[in-house]
Design a protein around this motif. Sequence first.
Motif, mmCIF file in Angstrom:
data_model
loop_
_atom_site.group_PDB
_atom_site.id
_atom_site.type_symbol
_atom_site.label_atom_id
_atom_site.label_comp_id
_atom_site.label_asym_id
_atom_site.label_seq_id
_atom_site.Cartn_x
_atom_site.Cartn_y
_atom_site.Cartn_z
ATOM 1 N N ALA A 37 0.829 -1.209 0.000
ATOM 2 C CA ALA A 37 0.000 0.000 0.000
ATOM 3 C C ALA A 37 0.860 1.253 0.000
ATOM 4 O O ALA A 37 0.563 2.247 -0.676
ATOM 5 C CB ALA A 37 -0.925 -0.015 1.209
ATOM 6 N N ILE A 38 1.953 1.214 0.767
ATOM 7 C CA ILE A 38 2.863 2.362 0.820
ATOM 8 C C ILE A 38 3.554 2.567 -0.526
ATOM 9 O O ILE A 38 3.695 3.698 -1.013
ATOM 10 C CB ILE A 38 3.918 2.158 1.934
ATOM 11 N N LYS A 39 3.975 1.479 -1.149
ATOM 12 C CA LYS A 39 4.726 1.575 -2.400
ATOM 13 C C LYS A 39 3.845 1.855 -3.611
ATOM 14 O O LYS A 39 4.345 2.250 -4.659
ATOM 15 C CB LYS A 39 5.500 0.267 -2.638
ATOM 16 N N ASP A 60 8.821 6.966 4.814
ATOM 17 C CA ASP A 60 10.032 6.180 4.557
ATOM 18 C C ASP A 60 10.420 5.370 5.797
ATOM 19 O O ASP A 60 10.888 4.230 5.686
ATOM 20 C CB ASP A 60 11.185 7.097 4.159
ATOM 21 N N GLY A 61 10.224 5.975 6.973
ATOM 22 C CA GLY A 61 10.523 5.256 8.209
ATOM 23 C C GLY A 61 9.628 4.047 8.388
ATOM 24 O O GLY A 61 10.080 2.973 8.798
ATOM 25 N N GLN A 62 8.340 4.211 8.046
ATOM 26 C CA GLN A 62 7.405 3.091 8.129
ATOM 27 C C GLN A 62 7.806 1.970 7.163
ATOM 28 O O GLN A 62 7.725 0.789 7.500
ATOM 29 C CB GLN A 62 5.987 3.580 7.803
ATOM 30 N N GLU A 63 8.253 2.363 5.977
ATOM 31 C CA GLU A 63 8.678 1.360 4.994
ATOM 32 C C GLU A 63 9.898 0.599 5.492
ATOM 33 O O GLU A 63 9.983 -0.626 5.342
ATOM 34 C CB GLU A 63 8.987 2.040 3.657
ATOM 35 N N ASP A 64 10.839 1.308 6.110
ATOM 36 C CA ASP A 64 12.031 0.659 6.657
ATOM 37 C C ASP A 64 11.655 -0.335 7.765
ATOM 38 O O ASP A 64 12.196 -1.440 7.839
ATOM 39 C CB ASP A 64 12.996 1.705 7.221
ATOM 40 N N ILE A 65 10.722 0.082 8.634
ATOM 41 C CA ILE A 65 10.289 -0.799 9.730
ATOM 42 C C ILE A 65 9.634 -2.061 9.184
ATOM 43 O O ILE A 65 9.893 -3.167 9.658
ATOM 44 C CB ILE A 65 9.318 -0.049 10.665
#
Length: 248
Positions: A37-39, A60-65
């Motif tokens: 969903a983020i991407k 970006d932080g959420q994607e890294d997590i």
Amino acid sequence: MYYSSCNDSQLLSFVGFRNELAMLSTTRALLQSRLQAIKSVALDRQNATWWQKFALMYRDGQEDILNYTLSAIENMKQRTIHRMMHALNNNIHPEKAPFISILNPTYCQAVLEEGSSETNSLITLDNVVITLKQMLDKDKAFKDAVTQVIDDAEENEDVLFMLALIRERANHHSRWKFFFDLTTSSEQFHDEESQMEMQELHASLFPALTEECPDIFPAHIFTVDALLWADFILNNYSIDNPLAIVPL
């Protein structure tokens, strides 16, 4: 039912391998959907306002997590598979069915403590579970027979799986003999509805399959009771994505 009155917290930390694999698979699917969903949204980063830049930093932080957590889940899955492989290689089997820790504390303690928790070698899930493809690939005669007599294998995957399990159970040299021996008495747990369903399924398949391929579908092996057992195994020892039986 088995855990409802359990007061020993140590027996609650590990339920069983099927539970571990199902939990990891479910958690992985949920996190992957979030990551997708983020991407999936195209963002204009070059012309972002100051407040949009802060939002992008958070995103970006959420994607890294999510990526880090998915990697951790994969490592946990590998540790679980290695423990299962250790149990199989060393003939460490549960004592009772169902294969949950509260009924098999000695077995679970052995595989958790002695099983390799960290290793660099990669073992796939297929090495420690029972899949339809696995059974068909090693039994060409059966594969050829079911291909001829059963249309639309994908739509009838459950039925094919049940027939393959029954045939494999009849193989006294099967790698999974210990599993079949421990679960063979499971027919007694079926209710009337299940018995009626399996009787109808049996009537739709036999004696036609036996007449078509008597060597592959002998009547004394492919009984209603055998279908009840196979149905019970699929309902109580399987995981999804991919469909597989967890025999530990």
